[in-house]
Design a protein around this motif. Structure first.
Motif, PDB file in Angstrom:
ATOM      1  N   ASN A 261       2.336   6.541   2.377  1.00 41.19           N
ATOM      2  CA  ASN A 261       2.946   5.526   3.226  1.00 41.19           C
ATOM      3  C   ASN A 261       4.303   5.112   2.674  1.00 41.19           C
ATOM      4  O   ASN A 261       4.583   5.260   1.491  1.00 41.19           O
ATOM      5  CB  ASN A 261       2.035   4.290   3.312  1.00 41.19           C
ATOM      6  N   GLU A 262       5.124   4.564   3.542  1.00 42.82           N
ATOM      7  CA  GLU A 262       6.447   4.105   3.124  1.00 42.82           C
ATOM      8  C   GLU A 262       6.313   2.990   2.088  1.00 42.82           C
ATOM      9  O   GLU A 262       5.501   2.074   2.232  1.00 42.82           O
ATOM     10  CB  GLU A 262       7.224   3.603   4.340  1.00 42.82           C
ATOM     11  N   MET A 263       7.122   3.068   1.025  1.00 43.74           N
ATOM     12  CA  MET A 263       7.036   2.091  -0.053  1.00 43.74           C
ATOM     13  C   MET A 263       7.964   0.908   0.218  1.00 43.74           C
ATOM     14  O   MET A 263       9.059   1.071   0.744  1.00 43.74           O
ATOM     15  CB  MET A 263       7.415   2.742  -1.386  1.00 43.74           C
ATOM     16  N   LYS A 264       7.508  -0.276  -0.164  1.00 39.01           N
ATOM     17  CA  LYS A 264       8.322  -1.488  -0.095  1.00 39.01           C
ATOM     18  C   LYS A 264       8.557  -1.946  -1.525  1.00 39.01           C
ATOM     19  O   LYS A 264       7.805  -2.766  -2.060  1.00 39.01           O
ATOM     20  CB  LYS A 264       7.623  -2.561   0.730  1.00 39.01           C
ATOM     21  N   VAL A 265       9.589  -1.377  -2.165  1.00 39.90           N
ATOM     22  CA  VAL A 265       9.793  -1.643  -3.585  1.00 39.90           C
ATOM     23  C   VAL A 265      10.501  -2.972  -3.794  1.00 39.90           C
ATOM     24  O   VAL A 265      11.317  -3.395  -2.974  1.00 39.90           O
ATOM     25  CB  VAL A 265      10.575  -0.500  -4.277  1.00 39.90           C
ATOM     26  N   GLU A 266      10.168  -3.628  -4.878  1.00 37.45           N
ATOM     27  CA  GLU A 266      10.815  -4.865  -5.290  1.00 37.45           C
ATOM     28  C   GLU A 266      10.767  -4.937  -6.812  1.00 37.45           C
ATOM     29  O   GLU A 266       9.958  -4.262  -7.456  1.00 37.45           O
ATOM     30  CB  GLU A 266      10.087  -6.079  -4.690  1.00 37.45           C
ATOM     31  N   TRP A 267      11.667  -5.737  -7.385  1.00 36.33           N
ATOM     32  CA  TRP A 267      11.659  -5.920  -8.843  1.00 36.33           C
ATOM     33  C   TRP A 267      10.527  -6.871  -9.196  1.00 36.33           C
ATOM     34  O   TRP A 267      10.436  -7.978  -8.644  1.00 36.33           O
ATOM     35  CB  TRP A 267      12.991  -6.493  -9.312  1.00 36.33           C
ATOM     36  N   ILE A 308       9.002  -1.460  -7.786  1.00 31.98           N
ATOM     37  CA  ILE A 308       7.768  -0.806  -7.361  1.00 31.98           C
ATOM     38  C   ILE A 308       7.177  -1.526  -6.162  1.00 31.98           C
ATOM     39  O   ILE A 308       7.480  -2.700  -5.896  1.00 31.98           O
ATOM     40  CB  ILE A 308       6.752  -0.777  -8.534  1.00 31.98           C
ATOM     41  N   ASP A 309       6.347  -0.819  -5.426  1.00 31.62           N
ATOM     42  CA  ASP A 309       5.559  -1.415  -4.356  1.00 31.62           C
ATOM     43  C   ASP A 309       4.331  -2.057  -4.994  1.00 31.62           C
ATOM     44  O   ASP A 309       3.454  -1.372  -5.512  1.00 31.62           O
ATOM     45  CB  ASP A 309       5.135  -0.334  -3.349  1.00 31.62           C
ATOM     46  N   LYS A 310       4.284  -3.379  -4.993  1.00 30.01           N
ATOM     47  CA  LYS A 310       3.240  -4.117  -5.715  1.00 30.01           C
ATOM     48  C   LYS A 310       1.844  -3.734  -5.232  1.00 30.01           C
ATOM     49  O   LYS A 310       0.922  -3.552  -6.040  1.00 30.01           O
ATOM     50  CB  LYS A 310       3.462  -5.613  -5.537  1.00 30.01           C
ATOM     51  N   ASN A 311       1.657  -3.598  -3.938  1.00 29.22           N
ATOM     52  CA  ASN A 311       0.324  -3.283  -3.404  1.00 29.22           C
ATOM     53  C   ASN A 311      -0.141  -1.894  -3.843  1.00 29.22           C
ATOM     54  O   ASN A 311      -1.313  -1.693  -4.164  1.00 29.22           O
ATOM     55  CB  ASN A 311       0.330  -3.369  -1.866  1.00 29.22           C
ATOM     56  N   GLN A 312       0.792  -0.939  -3.877  1.00 29.63           N
ATOM     57  CA  GLN A 312       0.414   0.409  -4.308  1.00 29.63           C
ATOM     58  C   GLN A 312       0.070   0.436  -5.796  1.00 29.63           C
ATOM     59  O   GLN A 312      -0.853   1.133  -6.222  1.00 29.63           O
ATOM     60  CB  GLN A 312       1.540   1.396  -3.994  1.00 29.63           C
ATOM     61  N   LEU A 313       0.838  -0.318  -6.611  1.00 28.97           N
ATOM     62  CA  LEU A 313       0.529  -0.371  -8.044  1.00 28.97           C
ATOM     63  C   LEU A 313      -0.832  -1.014  -8.282  1.00 28.97           C
ATOM     64  O   LEU A 313      -1.601  -0.575  -9.150  1.00 28.97           O
ATOM     65  CB  LEU A 313       1.619  -1.147  -8.783  1.00 28.97           C
ATOM     66  N   MET A 314      -1.160  -2.043  -7.502  1.00 32.04           N
ATOM     67  CA  MET A 314      -2.491  -2.655  -7.610  1.00 32.04           C
ATOM     68  C   MET A 314      -3.583  -1.638  -7.295  1.00 32.04           C
ATOM     69  O   MET A 314      -4.621  -1.601  -7.955  1.00 32.04           O
ATOM     70  CB  MET A 314      -2.595  -3.847  -6.655  1.00 32.04           C
ATOM     71  N   GLN A 315      -3.343  -0.801  -6.296  1.00 29.09           N
ATOM     72  CA  GLN A 315      -4.333   0.204  -5.916  1.00 29.09           C
ATOM     73  C   GLN A 315      -4.596   1.167  -7.074  1.00 29.09           C
ATOM     74  O   GLN A 315      -5.734   1.585  -7.304  1.00 29.09           O
ATOM     75  CB  GLN A 315      -3.835   0.982  -4.689  1.00 29.09           C
ATOM     76  N   VAL A 316      -3.552   1.497  -7.823  1.00 28.81           N
ATOM     77  CA  VAL A 316      -3.721   2.384  -8.986  1.00 28.81           C
ATOM     78  C   VAL A 316      -4.676   1.760  -9.991  1.00 28.81           C
ATOM     79  O   VAL A 316      -5.607   2.413 -10.484  1.00 28.81           O
ATOM     80  CB  VAL A 316      -2.350   2.678  -9.636  1.00 28.81           C
ATOM     81  N   PHE A 317      -4.464   0.485 -10.328  1.00 30.13           N
ATOM     82  CA  PHE A 317      -5.306  -0.174 -11.328  1.00 30.13           C
ATOM     83  C   PHE A 317      -6.738  -0.367 -10.824  1.00 30.13           C
ATOM     84  O   PHE A 317      -7.693  -0.264 -11.596  1.00 30.13           O
ATOM     85  CB  PHE A 317      -4.694  -1.512 -11.740  1.00 30.13           C
ATOM     86  N   ILE A 318      -6.889  -0.637  -9.538  1.00 29.35           N
ATOM     87  CA  ILE A 318      -8.244  -0.751  -8.971  1.00 29.35           C
ATOM     88  C   ILE A 318      -8.971   0.576  -9.108  1.00 29.35           C
ATOM     89  O   ILE A 318     -10.151   0.629  -9.499  1.00 29.35           O
ATOM     90  CB  ILE A 318      -8.179  -1.192  -7.487  1.00 29.35           C
TER      91      ILE A 318
END
Length: 417
Positions: A261-267, A308-318
């Motif tokens: 999916n398209e990423m919504k990156v933020e600092w 980074i896309d915060k939601n996608q990074l959370m999915q990695v840790f989950i």
């Protein structure tokens, strides 16, 4: 009016100043020439003559002075300083570049090599190259060049790094080896890209051939529930529809690997993210499964973050936490998350004290559909690594069978603007 003593001091100072310039020129280790047309003089220094030579030339006030260095970096300049000059330039190169001396001791190692192998670049300088690569000496092509004194040209390497290596030799004036320079082009990412390209083509076929029939079957089952006996309805609700949904989820995950999916990156501040957002999410999962969570966050990262896309990074840790939970044995499970600033990257370690991964399968755990669990799809880790790579990072695993597993995530680090 200056006194005789003052004039004498001035003359003495000028003589000492000229002597200083002359001695300085004598200590310059390489030849050069300097032409000053305005005063009509040329100063030059040759290779085997320490004393500089001054010659008269024709004056020309309109001509600018000319300085020419005749420097041979191998002969006239300390090579250690050449390496210091080259190091930040080589850090921009995406291949591995390593210099070793005649004893196989590393004198230069660029960031890409250090990051990919997982070592601290500053600590590996001065150590033998076998400590960098951790493979037998006979497999290290740089040492082969040292032994044979033959450079390698586009030599294919089939050890665990897999790639193309080139080596070159720099000699001292007496014919002994000064340095062996090695440049390695890793092909592992190309292999992964090929796998994902195949996965993408398969995913497109699966989506077209299977998803539509699944949706149709699920719709008819919902429609028929009202006309069927109760025990059949129970079977549909508790088994058939959940299994159809699970198959649909597998297709969705696989499509996300092939076409994310398209990423919504933020600092985001990486320590803040772990302390606040991530801990809140993982804590409930940990309590539910009696898992002990702990953190060790590097204070140097207090003002650093990642885009980074915060939601996608959370999915990695989950995914990583659920993997650890599903693999746990009878003993209590501890999951420890650690951050560290390393070679202009943030390293995030996710360690557990679970049963570990057998060495026979550890190289396959990121492959799509590879799973040792009966109900697993084998897509969680593959999707997690894909997410990290899309954020210009990397993800790898270390495990000792029977003693736990550690996933290492590396991401480019940025100071807050």
């Amino acid at each position: 009016m200056e006194t005789h003593e003052q004039l004498k001091r001035k003359i003495n100072d000028l003589e000492e100043e000229v002597k200083l310039y002359k001695r300085f020129i004598e200590h310059i280790p390489f030849p050069f020439s300097y032409v000053d047309h305005e005063i009509g003089k040329m100063l030059k220094k040759e290779n085997d003559i320490s004393t500089p030579i001054v010659e008269r030339i024709e004056k020309n006030e309109r001509q600018k002075p000319i300085l020419q260095w005749k420097m041979d970096l191998q002969k006239d300049y300390p090579f250690e300083q050449v390496e210091q000059f080259l190091a930040p330039i080589f850090d921009l190169v995406s291949h591995h570049i390593v210099f070793v001396d005649a004893d196989g001791i590393i004198t230069l190692c660029n960031l890409q090599a250090a990051n990919d192998v997982g070592v601290n670049r500053d600590e590996i300088i001065g150590k033998h190259i076998r400590e960098l690569l951790n493979i037998p000496d006979e497999q290290i092509m740089t040492l082969k060049t040292l032994r044979t004194k033959q450079p390698l040209y586009n030599c294919e390497v089939l050890d665990r790094y897999y790639g193309i290596i080139n080596t070159r030799i720099l000699y001292n004036e007496d014919g002994s080896i000064k340095r062996v320079i090695s440049m390695f082009q890793s092909l592992n990412q190309m292999k992964e890209a090929e796998k994902l390209a195949i996965a993408g083509r398969i995913a497109a076929g699966i989506a077209h051939e299977i998803r539509n029939p699944l949706t149709t079957v699920r719709g008819y089952l919902q429609f028929l529930k009202e006309q069927l006996p109760e025990h059949i309805v129970t079977l549909i609700e508790q088994l058939l529809i959940p299994e159809l949904d699970r198959a649909n989820d597998i297709i969705t995950d696989f499509l996300n690997i092939a076409k994310p999916n398209e990423m919504k990156v933020e600092w985001i501040g990486i320590n803040e993210f772990i302390q606040n957002d991530l801990d809140l999410l993982l804590r409930s999962e940990a309590l539910l499964h009696n898992v002990e969570l702990s953190y060790d966050l590097d204070e140097k990262l207090q003002h650093h973050g990642v885009y980074i896309d915060k939601n996608q990074l959370m999915q990695v840790f989950i995914n990583l936490l659920r993997n650890a939970i599903e693999a746990k044995t009878g003993k209590s499970l501890n999951v420890h998350i650690q951050t560290a600033l390393h070679n202009n990257l943030v390293q995030i370690y996710v360690r557990d004290n679970g049963p570990g991964i057998p060495p026979t399968i550890i190289h396959h755990i990121f492959d799509p559909f590879f799973s040792t669990k009966q109900t697993g799809t084998g897509l969680g880790l593959s999707l997690s690594r894909k997410i990290i790579e899309l954020h210009k990072g990397s993800m790898r695993v270390q495990s000792e069978f029977g003693r736990g597993t550690c996933f290492i995530i590396e991401l480019p680090i940025y100071l807050k603007k």
